[in-house]
Design a protein around this motif. Structure first.
Motif, PDB file in Angstrom:
ATOM      1  N   MET A  61      43.720 -27.666   5.470  1.00  0.00           N
ATOM      2  CA  MET A  61      44.844 -28.156   6.269  1.00  0.00           C
ATOM      3  C   MET A  61      45.668 -29.166   5.471  1.00  0.00           C
ATOM      4  O   MET A  61      46.907 -29.193   5.558  1.00  0.00           O
ATOM      5  CB  MET A  61      44.337 -28.780   7.575  1.00  0.00           C
ATOM      6  N   GLN A  62      45.005 -29.996   4.684  1.00  0.00           N
ATOM      7  CA  GLN A  62      45.724 -30.934   3.828  1.00  0.00           C
ATOM      8  C   GLN A  62      46.669 -30.192   2.881  1.00  0.00           C
ATOM      9  O   GLN A  62      47.841 -30.563   2.731  1.00  0.00           O
ATOM     10  CB  GLN A  62      44.735 -31.771   3.021  1.00  0.00           C
ATOM     11  N   VAL A  63      46.170 -29.131   2.269  1.00  0.00           N
ATOM     12  CA  VAL A  63      46.989 -28.333   1.354  1.00  0.00           C
ATOM     13  C   VAL A  63      48.172 -27.719   2.100  1.00  0.00           C
ATOM     14  O   VAL A  63      49.310 -27.696   1.614  1.00  0.00           O
ATOM     15  CB  VAL A  63      46.137 -27.252   0.673  1.00  0.00           C
ATOM     16  N   SER A  64      47.923 -27.228   3.305  1.00  0.00           N
ATOM     17  CA  SER A  64      48.982 -26.604   4.095  1.00  0.00           C
ATOM     18  C   SER A  64      50.057 -27.617   4.485  1.00  0.00           C
ATOM     19  O   SER A  64      51.257 -27.340   4.416  1.00  0.00           O
ATOM     20  CB  SER A  64      48.384 -25.952   5.343  1.00  0.00           C
ATOM     21  N   LEU A  65      49.635 -28.812   4.871  1.00  0.00           N
ATOM     22  CA  LEU A  65      50.585 -29.866   5.207  1.00  0.00           C
ATOM     23  C   LEU A  65      51.399 -30.281   3.974  1.00  0.00           C
ATOM     24  O   LEU A  65      52.606 -30.514   4.062  1.00  0.00           O
ATOM     25  CB  LEU A  65      49.855 -31.066   5.797  1.00  0.00           C
ATOM     26  N   ARG A  66      50.739 -30.369   2.829  1.00  0.00           N
ATOM     27  CA  ARG A  66      51.452 -30.723   1.604  1.00  0.00           C
ATOM     28  C   ARG A  66      52.510 -29.678   1.263  1.00  0.00           C
ATOM     29  O   ARG A  66      53.631 -30.009   0.846  1.00  0.00           O
ATOM     30  CB  ARG A  66      50.467 -30.861   0.446  1.00  0.00           C
ATOM     31  N   ALA A  67      52.158 -28.416   1.443  1.00  0.00           N
ATOM     32  CA  ALA A  67      53.121 -27.348   1.162  1.00  0.00           C
ATOM     33  C   ALA A  67      54.303 -27.423   2.115  1.00  0.00           C
ATOM     34  O   ALA A  67      55.456 -27.194   1.722  1.00  0.00           O
ATOM     35  CB  ALA A  67      52.420 -25.995   1.262  1.00  0.00           C
ATOM     36  N   HIS A  68      54.026 -27.746   3.381  1.00  0.00           N
ATOM     37  CA  HIS A  68      55.088 -27.901   4.375  1.00  0.00           C
ATOM     38  C   HIS A  68      56.055 -28.998   3.940  1.00  0.00           C
ATOM     39  O   HIS A  68      57.286 -28.815   3.975  1.00  0.00           O
ATOM     40  CB  HIS A  68      54.445 -28.235   5.726  1.00  0.00           C
ATOM     41  N   VAL A  69      55.515 -30.137   3.538  1.00  0.00           N
ATOM     42  CA  VAL A  69      56.357 -31.264   3.135  1.00  0.00           C
ATOM     43  C   VAL A  69      57.060 -30.969   1.813  1.00  0.00           C
ATOM     44  O   VAL A  69      58.232 -31.335   1.619  1.00  0.00           O
ATOM     45  CB  VAL A  69      55.505 -32.553   3.044  1.00  0.00           C
ATOM     46  N   ALA A  70      56.375 -30.295   0.885  1.00  0.00           N
ATOM     47  CA  ALA A  70      56.996 -29.952  -0.396  1.00  0.00           C
ATOM     48  C   ALA A  70      58.194 -29.036  -0.201  1.00  0.00           C
ATOM     49  O   ALA A  70      59.141 -29.065  -0.997  1.00  0.00           O
ATOM     50  CB  ALA A  70      55.967 -29.292  -1.311  1.00  0.00           C
ATOM     51  N   ALA A  71      58.159 -28.234   0.854  1.00  0.00           N
ATOM     52  CA  ALA A  71      59.282 -27.358   1.179  1.00  0.00           C
ATOM     53  C   ALA A  71      60.388 -28.098   1.931  1.00  0.00           C
ATOM     54  O   ALA A  71      61.343 -27.475   2.396  1.00  0.00           O
ATOM     55  CB  ALA A  71      58.793 -26.167   2.001  1.00  0.00           C
ATOM     56  N   ARG A  72      60.237 -29.436   2.043  1.00  0.00           N
ATOM     57  CA  ARG A  72      61.204 -30.309   2.700  1.00  0.00           C
ATOM     58  C   ARG A  72      61.376 -29.973   4.178  1.00  0.00           C
ATOM     59  O   ARG A  72      62.447 -30.167   4.760  1.00  0.00           O
ATOM     60  CB  ARG A  72      62.561 -30.296   1.976  1.00  0.00           C
ATOM     61  N   LYS A  73      60.304 -29.472   4.770  1.00  0.00           N
ATOM     62  CA  LYS A  73      60.311 -29.231   6.211  1.00  0.00           C
ATOM     63  C   LYS A  73      59.869 -30.509   6.924  1.00  0.00           C
ATOM     64  O   LYS A  73      58.935 -31.184   6.476  1.00  0.00           O
ATOM     65  CB  LYS A  73      59.382 -28.076   6.572  1.00  0.00           C
ATOM     66  N   PRO A  74      60.488 -30.848   8.058  1.00  0.00           N
ATOM     67  CA  PRO A  74      60.206 -32.135   8.710  1.00  0.00           C
ATOM     68  C   PRO A  74      58.823 -32.193   9.340  1.00  0.00           C
ATOM     69  O   PRO A  74      58.296 -31.201   9.845  1.00  0.00           O
ATOM     70  CB  PRO A  74      61.297 -32.254   9.774  1.00  0.00           C
ATOM     71  N   LEU A  75      58.275 -33.409   9.296  1.00  0.00           N
ATOM     72  CA  LEU A  75      56.997 -33.715   9.946  1.00  0.00           C
ATOM     73  C   LEU A  75      57.152 -35.059  10.638  1.00  0.00           C
ATOM     74  O   LEU A  75      57.472 -36.053   9.994  1.00  0.00           O
ATOM     75  CB  LEU A  75      55.872 -33.763   8.905  1.00  0.00           C
TER      76      LEU A  75
END
Length: 457
Positions: A322-336
């Protein structure tokens, strides 16, 4: 033309916190729901934990009512809608009856809802009558239903309490307390709802035992005059809830976007009204478990709500997928957007109350530390993109971070001040704060935090 909606309604209050009003509210909801009645429960003020019990007891969604956080128009709209489809409305107060600005008493008077006072009478006799008289008459014009004695030692004790009332009609009965060994000290015992440092344990954590506790409390209440009232008796507390004004239009700023919402034992502080607001903004809401899932669902934005990350720190750190998935989400500049416990889980580490340190996901620079005393509590407001969100703060931890601070919360009707209030952090596409937002207060601000300015490309 929309007409007023008439429905029996009671606001369950107390002279202070810890008197048992949550147990009584949930027991009353469960008692009438078991009899096939349509019950809607509301909670005064910001609270994530009591509504879990009330929803289980009533079988219906539970919303907050707060004349400041919601605003009067929002409260009126929710009450009118619920009254039109229910046999009984219950509103659980917050703190003591007259505590806070606005207070539970303010809400009762504004909408004409009779107040039932729950009093822990375990260590009193004649003073019970004085306390009931004071609660009833302290503020002229307060709608009144009566008083229920909680944690009573015996039938004789109950009679002493009843004899002390100046108006016998105030007596709504007594709940006999549970003895230290777990057995009842009389014919009936109100089940106690388990607690931890932020309040009640979430009902879903207890499985079947949660419903058993509610049934035991409902059975105890059924032996009281209050519990023996049918729909006919409840009509004495019927209230006409006026039709609200026109609803405020919520623009579809999240149309075409999918918002993934964390929801499990560690991330459970979610207002139902916030989910409704996301739907009104046009978002498709999907849920995931940050504790158990290996990856985010397909989404355009993530909301990590508050909860109990401190109780699940080892499991959070262990879910590296899940950490990796969240990092990928943020790396894609998607909001969190991360609130309180959601924000805590994103830091590099947490120091627990016993002094041990656990790693966390490390998406935000800094660390968080738990304390044995409250670090912050109370209503707060936060300006985001020119729109002011209302909400609250309530946490036992403090954070240290080098992330950029975009702004700070402030108390109602005050201006933000440097180094005061809760920080709004920004780190890449992450926005995070200890602040718990009431989304309906400023949907455009929520859309900004979740990256919405219209349909997704």
């Amino acid at each position: 033309m929309v007409t007023p909606a008439r429905c029996p309604a009671i606001l369950i209050a107390a002279p202070a916190s810890g008197q048992g009003k949550t147990t009584v509210t949930a027991a009353l909801a469960r008692l009438h729901a078991r009899q096939g009645r349509r019950v809607r429960v509301f909670k005064c003020g910001p609270d994530f934990l009591d509504p879990h019990w009330h929803q289980l007891a009533s079988g219906a969604p539970v919303h907050q009512l707060d004349l400041w956080m919601n605003g009067e128009a929002d409260c009126a709209e929710r009450l009118h809608a619920a009254a039109g489809e229910s046999d009984l409305l219950l509103i659980e107060g917050v703190m003591g009856l007259f505590d806070g600005t606005p207070s539970a008493a303010d809400l009762a008077q504004r909408f004409g809802v009779p107040v039932l006072a729950v009093v822990d009478a375990s260590a009193m006799a004649g003073t019970f009558g004085a306390l009931a008289f004071g609660l009833r008459h302290y503020r002229p014009g307060l709608p009144w239903a009566g008083v229920l004695a909680n944690r009573v030692g015996s039938e004789r004790h109950a009679q002493m309490l009843r004899d002390g009332l100046q108006d016998a009609a105030d007596w709504m009965g007594a709940l006999v307390r549970v003895a230290p060994g777990g057995g009842a000290t009389g014919k009936a015992a109100a089940a106690l709802l388990p607690e931890r440092h932020l309040g009640l344990v979430v009902a879903q954590e207890l499985g079947d035992d949660a419903l058993a506790r509610l049934d035991a409390a409902a059975d105890a209440l059924a032996a009281t005059p209050l519990g023996q009232m049918g729909l006919g008796g409840l009509q004495r507390w019927a209230v006409d809830f006026p039709a609200p004004g026109p609803s405020v239009h919520v623009p579809p700023l999240l149309a075409g976007r999918t918002v993934a919402v964390g929801r499990d034992a560690a991330f459970c502080f979610v207002y139902d009204a916030n989910l409704q607001c996301l739907a009104q903004l046009g978002a498709q809401v999907v849920f995931f478990s940050p504790l158990h899932d290996a990856a985010l669902p397909a989404c355009d934005a993530v909301w990590l709500p508050g909860g109990y990350p401190e109780l699940h720190a080892a499991r959070i750190a262990a879910n590296t997928a899940m950490q990796v998935s969240l990092r990928a989400h943020v790396a894609a500049r998607k909001p969190l957007w991360a609130e309180c416990g959601g924000m805590m889980s994103l830091f590099e580490s947490i120091t627990l109350a016993d002094g041990t340190t656990q790693p966390l996901w490390g998406l935000l620079p800094g660390r968080v530390a738990m304390h044995k005393r409250l670090a912050a509590l109370g209503p707060q407001q936060l300006t985001v993109a020119g729109h002011t969100l209302r909400g609250h703060t309530f946490h036992y931890s403090t954070a240290q971070s080098s992330a950029d601070v975009l702004g700070r919360t402030s108390r109602p009707d005050t201006a933000p001040a440097p180094d005061a209030g809760e920080a709004l952090y920004r780190h890449g596409s992450i926005h995070a704060s200890y602040f718990h937002a009431w989304f309906p207060s400023a949907p455009a601000a929520v859309a900004h935090l979740l990256g919405g300015e219209g349909p997704a490309p």
